[in-house]
Design a protein around this motif. Sequence first.
Motif, PDB file in Angstrom:
ATOM      1  N   GLY A  82       2.909  -7.710  -4.798  1.00  0.00           N
ATOM      2  CA  GLY A  82       1.664  -8.028  -5.322  1.00  0.00           C
ATOM      3  C   GLY A  82       0.830  -8.784  -4.702  1.00  0.00           C
ATOM      4  N   GLY A  83      -0.646  -8.551  -4.832  1.00  0.00           N
ATOM      5  CA  GLY A  83      -1.634  -9.079  -4.065  1.00  0.00           C
ATOM      6  C   GLY A  83      -1.805  -8.462  -2.630  1.00  0.00           C
ATOM      7  N   THR A  84      -1.516  -7.183  -2.687  1.00  0.00           N
ATOM      8  CA  THR A  84      -1.480  -6.589  -1.455  1.00  0.00           C
ATOM      9  C   THR A  84      -2.937  -6.242  -0.833  1.00  0.00           C
ATOM     10  OG1 THR A  84      -1.607  -4.353  -2.321  1.00  0.00           O
ATOM     11  CG2 THR A  84       0.474  -5.221  -1.680  1.00  0.00           C
ATOM     12  N   GLU A  90       4.167 -10.476  -7.354  1.00  0.00           N
ATOM     13  CA  GLU A  90       4.035  -9.069  -8.369  1.00  0.00           C
ATOM     14  C   GLU A  90       4.454  -9.306  -9.625  1.00  0.00           C
ATOM     15  OE1 GLU A  90       7.246  -6.143  -6.974  1.00  0.00           O
ATOM     16  OE2 GLU A  90       5.469  -4.450  -7.194  1.00  0.00           O
ATOM     17  N   ASP A 130       1.609 -10.758 -11.298  1.00  0.00           N
ATOM     18  CA  ASP A 130       0.529  -9.756 -11.348  1.00  0.00           C
ATOM     19  C   ASP A 130       0.593  -8.708 -12.689  1.00  0.00           C
ATOM     20  OD1 ASP A 130      -1.944  -8.464 -10.630  1.00  0.00           O
ATOM     21  OD2 ASP A 130      -1.004  -7.688  -8.549  1.00  0.00           O
ATOM     22  N   ARG A 141      -6.262   4.436  -6.717  1.00  0.00           N
ATOM     23  CA  ARG A 141      -6.068   3.102  -6.325  1.00  0.00           C
ATOM     24  C   ARG A 141      -6.309   2.846  -4.821  1.00  0.00           C
ATOM     25  NH1 ARG A 141      -2.003   0.179  -4.774  1.00  0.00           N
ATOM     26  NH2 ARG A 141      -1.892  -2.106  -4.901  1.00  0.00           N
TER      27      ARG A 141
HETATM   28  P1  ADP Z   1      -2.396  -5.962  -5.373  1.00  0.00           P
HETATM   29  O1  ADP Z   1      -1.430  -5.229  -4.526  1.00  0.00           O
HETATM   30  O2  ADP Z   1      -3.765  -6.099  -4.592  1.00  0.00           O
HETATM   31  O3  ADP Z   1      -2.197  -6.963  -6.532  1.00  0.00           O
HETATM   32  P2  ADP Z   1      -2.496  -4.067  -7.790  1.00  0.00           P
HETATM   33  O4  ADP Z   1      -2.990  -5.309  -8.797  1.00  0.00           O
HETATM   34  O5  ADP Z   1      -3.203  -2.779  -8.159  1.00  0.00           O
HETATM   35  O6  ADP Z   1      -2.946  -4.714  -6.289  1.00  0.00           O
HETATM   36  O7  ADP Z   1      -1.088  -4.148  -7.785  1.00  0.00           O
HETATM   37  C1  ADP Z   1      -0.095  -5.017  -7.925  1.00  0.00           C
HETATM   38  C2  ADP Z   1       1.274  -4.816  -7.306  1.00  0.00           C
HETATM   39  O8  ADP Z   1       1.758  -3.581  -8.296  1.00  0.00           O
HETATM   40  C3  ADP Z   1       1.321  -4.208  -5.939  1.00  0.00           C
HETATM   41  O9  ADP Z   1       1.199  -5.409  -4.994  1.00  0.00           O
HETATM   42  C4  ADP Z   1       2.583  -3.595  -5.767  1.00  0.00           C
HETATM   43  O10 ADP Z   1       3.487  -4.636  -5.717  1.00  0.00           O
HETATM   44  C5  ADP Z   1       2.662  -3.015  -7.105  1.00  0.00           C
HETATM   45  N1  ADP Z   1       2.369  -1.682  -7.002  1.00  0.00           N
HETATM   46  C6  ADP Z   1       1.231  -1.017  -6.759  1.00  0.00           C
HETATM   47  N2  ADP Z   1       1.265   0.163  -6.885  1.00  0.00           N
HETATM   48  C7  ADP Z   1       2.522   0.825  -7.336  1.00  0.00           C
HETATM   49  C8  ADP Z   1       3.249   1.891  -7.389  1.00  0.00           C
HETATM   50  N3  ADP Z   1       2.528   3.023  -7.212  1.00  0.00           N
HETATM   51  N4  ADP Z   1       4.367   1.890  -7.707  1.00  0.00           N
HETATM   52  C9  ADP Z   1       4.986   0.479  -7.944  1.00  0.00           C
HETATM   53  N5  ADP Z   1       4.355  -0.813  -7.691  1.00  0.00           N
HETATM   54  C10 ADP Z   1       3.243  -0.506  -7.245  1.00  0.00           C
END
Ligand code: ADP
Length: 242
Positions: A136-138, A179, A182, A99
Amino acid sequence: MITIITNTNINTGTEAGERADGRASNELRPLKIEAGVLKRADGSAYLELGGNKILVAVYGPRELHVRRIMQPNRAVLRCRYNMAPFSVDDRKRPGPDRRSVEISKITSEALTPVVFLEKFPRSTIDVFIEILQADGGTRCAGITAASVALADAGVPMKDMIVSCAAGKANEKIVLDLSEWEDKEGEADVPIAMMPRTGEITLLQSDGNLTPEEFEKALDLAVEGCKKISEEQKKAIIARYGD
Ligand code: ADP
């Protein structure tokens, strides 16, 4: 990653159609951006969006010694997206995973079109995005912060890049998914764009949307980007003045 939910509002504590955190469908989470927060980096930024806490450091342009990736006529823009072990509920194993490798790549691709890389042959500009707390949305928040850090480093750019997601959660098209939205929602459409021209430099789509829903989500994400762009400008002005 995305699971379909029925409209039962499990865990949300809300009526059907309302968002769990009480936001309107076109409302961003509270946003704070600060430029120039690290004294040893050439440029830096700190961003909070809802519960996201993100730090970005930029180094360069500086000479690149790795011949394998060096470009004779331009700089390379290297981005590293990294989640701290303490950034999520369950401790995340340190180091890159699929990821973070994917997000690093799309971040570089989203930012590259605005940077005058040809001004710096055989060089590198390194962007380190550290997710201190994820909500969420990082990926979008990281790109928005990285653009501010690049500007803070004085890297010549033809525009900023601003990033935001919209998607479908609880049967509604909503801006800036939390989050929970998402993870439990039906779809997520992260975009990045140049606010001045409206050119899109990142467009991803995860989940199922009808063409009409997709268009609505895209419009909403563009509106969100415009709002976030104002906050980017304020952060730069707060550091350097008009
Ligand atoms: P984004 O952060 O851009 O939305 P993702 O859709 O892949 O990317 O992830 C969504 C959310 O899930 C992240 O923002 C984070 O809060 C959570 N997340 C991502 N990876 C992990 C992980 N390894 N363990 C726990 N939560 C995670």
